[in-house]
Write an enzyme that holds these catalytic residues in place. Structure first.
Site, short mmCIF file in Angstrom:
data_model
loop_
_atom_site.label_atom_id
_atom_site.label_comp_id
_atom_site.label_asym_id
_atom_site.label_seq_id
_atom_site.Cartn_x
_atom_site.Cartn_y
_atom_site.Cartn_z
N LYS A 160 0.83 -1.21 0.00
CA LYS A 160 0.00 0.00 0.00
C LYS A 160 0.87 1.27 0.00
O LYS A 160 0.65 2.18 -0.78
CB LYS A 160 -0.92 0.02 1.23
CG LYS A 160 -1.84 -1.20 1.31
CD LYS A 160 -2.73 -1.15 2.53
CE LYS A 160 -2.01 -1.18 3.87
NZ LYS A 160 -1.25 -2.43 4.15
N ARG A 186 -8.97 1.24 9.73
CA ARG A 186 -8.49 -0.11 9.99
C ARG A 186 -9.50 -0.94 10.78
O ARG A 186 -9.22 -2.06 11.15
CB ARG A 186 -7.20 -0.02 10.79
CG ARG A 186 -6.00 -0.55 9.99
CD ARG A 186 -4.78 -0.26 10.81
NE ARG A 186 -3.63 -1.01 10.49
CZ ARG A 186 -2.60 -0.52 9.78
NH1 ARG A 186 -2.65 0.66 9.24
NH2 ARG A 186 -1.52 -1.26 9.63
N ARG A 226 11.81 -6.45 4.52
CA ARG A 226 11.63 -5.00 4.35
C ARG A 226 12.65 -4.22 5.18
O ARG A 226 12.91 -4.51 6.33
CB ARG A 226 10.21 -4.62 4.80
CG ARG A 226 9.98 -3.12 4.80
CD ARG A 226 8.52 -2.76 4.78
NE ARG A 226 7.84 -3.08 6.02
CZ ARG A 226 6.55 -2.83 6.24
NH1 ARG A 226 5.80 -2.31 5.28
NH2 ARG A 226 5.99 -3.14 7.38
N ARG A 229 12.02 -2.15 10.58
CA ARG A 229 10.99 -1.67 11.49
C ARG A 229 10.89 -2.59 12.70
O ARG A 229 11.06 -3.80 12.56
CB ARG A 229 9.63 -1.63 10.77
CG ARG A 229 9.39 -0.33 10.07
CD ARG A 229 8.17 -0.32 9.22
NE ARG A 229 6.96 -0.83 9.84
CZ ARG A 229 5.74 -0.74 9.29
NH1 ARG A 229 5.61 -0.15 8.11
NH2 ARG A 229 4.69 -1.22 9.89
N ARG A 277 0.21 -8.81 13.74
CA ARG A 277 -0.42 -7.86 12.81
C ARG A 277 -1.35 -8.57 11.84
O ARG A 277 -2.39 -8.04 11.46
CB ARG A 277 0.66 -7.07 12.05
CG ARG A 277 1.27 -5.98 12.93
CD ARG A 277 2.67 -5.65 12.52
NE ARG A 277 2.71 -4.98 11.24
CZ ARG A 277 3.76 -5.02 10.43
NH1 ARG A 277 4.83 -5.71 10.76
NH2 ARG A 277 3.74 -4.37 9.30
P1 ADP Z 1 2.38 -1.88 3.21
O1 ADP Z 1 2.42 -0.38 3.14
O2 ADP Z 1 1.12 -2.46 2.60
O3 ADP Z 1 2.64 -2.42 4.58
P2 ADP Z 1 4.88 -1.76 1.72
O4 ADP Z 1 4.56 -0.82 0.60
O5 ADP Z 1 5.74 -1.25 2.83
O6 ADP Z 1 3.54 -2.45 2.30
O7 ADP Z 1 5.56 -3.06 1.08
C1 ADP Z 1 6.03 -4.12 1.90
C2 ADP Z 1 7.39 -4.62 1.40
O8 ADP Z 1 7.21 -5.27 0.14
C3 ADP Z 1 8.42 -3.51 1.16
O9 ADP Z 1 9.69 -4.03 1.48
C4 ADP Z 1 8.30 -3.21 -0.33
O10 ADP Z 1 9.53 -2.74 -0.88
C5 ADP Z 1 7.92 -4.58 -0.90
N1 ADP Z 1 6.96 -4.52 -2.03
C6 ADP Z 1 5.96 -3.62 -2.22
N2 ADP Z 1 5.26 -3.93 -3.33
C7 ADP Z 1 5.83 -5.05 -3.84
C8 ADP Z 1 5.56 -5.87 -4.99
N3 ADP Z 1 4.55 -5.59 -5.83
N4 ADP Z 1 6.34 -6.95 -5.20
C9 ADP Z 1 7.36 -7.25 -4.34
N5 ADP Z 1 7.68 -6.53 -3.26
C10 ADP Z 1 6.92 -5.43 -3.00
P1 AMP Z 2 1.52 0.44 9.04
O1 AMP Z 2 2.66 1.39 8.83
O2 AMP Z 2 0.31 0.79 8.23
O3 AMP Z 2 1.94 -1.01 8.86
O4 AMP Z 2 1.07 0.59 10.56
C1 AMP Z 2 1.97 0.30 11.61
C2 AMP Z 2 1.26 0.26 12.93
O5 AMP Z 2 0.72 1.55 13.26
C3 AMP Z 2 0.08 -0.68 13.04
O6 AMP Z 2 0.45 -2.03 13.30
C4 AMP Z 2 -0.71 -0.07 14.21
O7 AMP Z 2 -0.08 -0.35 15.44
C5 AMP Z 2 -0.52 1.44 13.96
N1 AMP Z 2 -1.58 1.97 13.09
C6 AMP Z 2 -1.46 2.46 11.83
N2 AMP Z 2 -2.63 2.86 11.33
C7 AMP Z 2 -3.55 2.63 12.31
C8 AMP Z 2 -4.95 2.81 12.41
N3 AMP Z 2 -5.68 3.32 11.40
N4 AMP Z 2 -5.55 2.45 13.58
C9 AMP Z 2 -4.86 1.95 14.61
N5 AMP Z 2 -3.54 1.73 14.57
C10 AMP Z 2 -2.87 2.08 13.45
#
Ligand code: ADP
Ligand code: AMP
Length: 230
Positions: free
Chosen positions: A29, A104, A138, A171, A182
């Site tokens: 995302k 969420r 990641r 992270r 998660r």
């Molecule tokens: P989210 O925001 O949904 O948690 P991220 O955008 O941080 O996900 O992506 C999660 C991990 O996967 C990151 O390390 C990113 O570089 C990688 N990634 C994102 N999109 C793709 C894809 N289409 N194919 C492979 N790896 C991806």
């Molecule tokens: P993300 O970066 O989207 O993976 O979010 C990381 C963490 O932030 C999550 O696991 C939650 O602990 C917190 N978080 C992010 N967005 C929300 C939300 N809309 N509601 C509650 N917690 C959130």
């Protein structure tokens, strides 16, 4: 014969849409939202990112949410909804909007619906084993917050950000235990929103298993950005 071209101003252009990015952690995302921001100047908020910054700056809010975020639990609704409200109020342009990681749960979705209309909810669908693979590999830059992936999207030099040359870090919630938590939280609290938005007719399905560029092509096509951009 003269043809009158009437300006149709109720059509929302693809680069001015109000989007929600929904899907499991690691589905890509943030990666796709950043592409929309970079290429089409979208306003992008990731609630997770805002919370991580507050934790890093050791603010009162950061101290309040730190244990939730690091363990992979949801932060309290009142805190997150306040963040979103403030951000939406601060926008003084008519560009597109991507809410990434919000709402969420149903409470947050209902809160959003009180005074914000969403054009589309893009649901990034990805299987669990691929989610774990992506999250375990990641890394991110603590300075510019760009995300990399050691397997799929590696930096040019070992563990160094291409832009800032800072050392990349993992992270705190990308550990096996927090990932498991998660995923459980996602399945219980967030996934029901898929049905919620399906019933409202605003859900768009995205196959998030493809490569980053291919996923982005789907996003553009589904929101009609190429066709409606003037
Ligand atoms: P989210 O925001 O949904 O948690 P991220 O955008 O941080 O996900 O992506 C999660 C991990 O996967 C990151 O390390 C990113 O570089 C990688 N990634 C994102 N999109 C793709 C894809 N289409 N194919 C492979 N790896 C991806
Ligand atoms: P993300 O970066 O989207 O993976 O979010 C990381 C963490 O932030 C999550 O696991 C939650 O602990 C917190 N978080 C992010 N967005 C929300 C939300 N809309 N509601 C509650 N917690 C959130």
């Amino acid at each position: 014969m003269m043809v009158l071209l009437k300006k149709v101003d109720w059509v929302v252009q693809g680069d001015k849409m109000r989007l929600v990015f929904l899907g499991p952690p690691g589905a890509g995302k943030g990666t796709q939202a950043e592409l929309l921001k970079k290429r089409y100047d979208y306003n992008h908020i990731s609630t997770g990112e805002v919370l991580r910054q507050e934790i890093q700056k050791n603010t009162d809010l950061g101290k309040e949410v730190e244990s939730y975020v690091n363990k992979g639990e949801l932060a309290p609704d009142e805190i997150v909804t306040k963040i979103i409200k403030k951000w939406l109020k601060s926008l003084n342009n008519k560009k597109g909007i991507v809410l990434d990681g919000f709402p969420r749960n149903l409470t947050q979705a209902e809160y959003l619906e009180e005074d914000f209309s969403v054009d589309y909810v893009l649901y990034f669908d990805l299987e669990e084993n691929e989610i774990v693979e992506r999250l375990s590999n990641r890394l991110y830059c603590p300075q510019c917050e760009k995300f990399y992936n050691l397997k799929y999207n590696p930096p040019q030099n070992d563990n160094i950000c291409d832009k800032c040359e800072k050392e990349l870090i993992k992270r705190k919630d990308d550990t096996p235990e927090a990932i498991k938590k998660r995923l459980a939280v996602y399945n219980k609290n967030t996934h029901p929103l898929v049905k919620h938005y399906e019933e409202k007719g605003s859900l768009i399905h995205i196959d998030a298993s493809k490569e980053i560029d291919k996923v982005f092509e789907q996003v553009l096509e589904r929101i009609g950005l190429e066709e409606t951009k003037i």
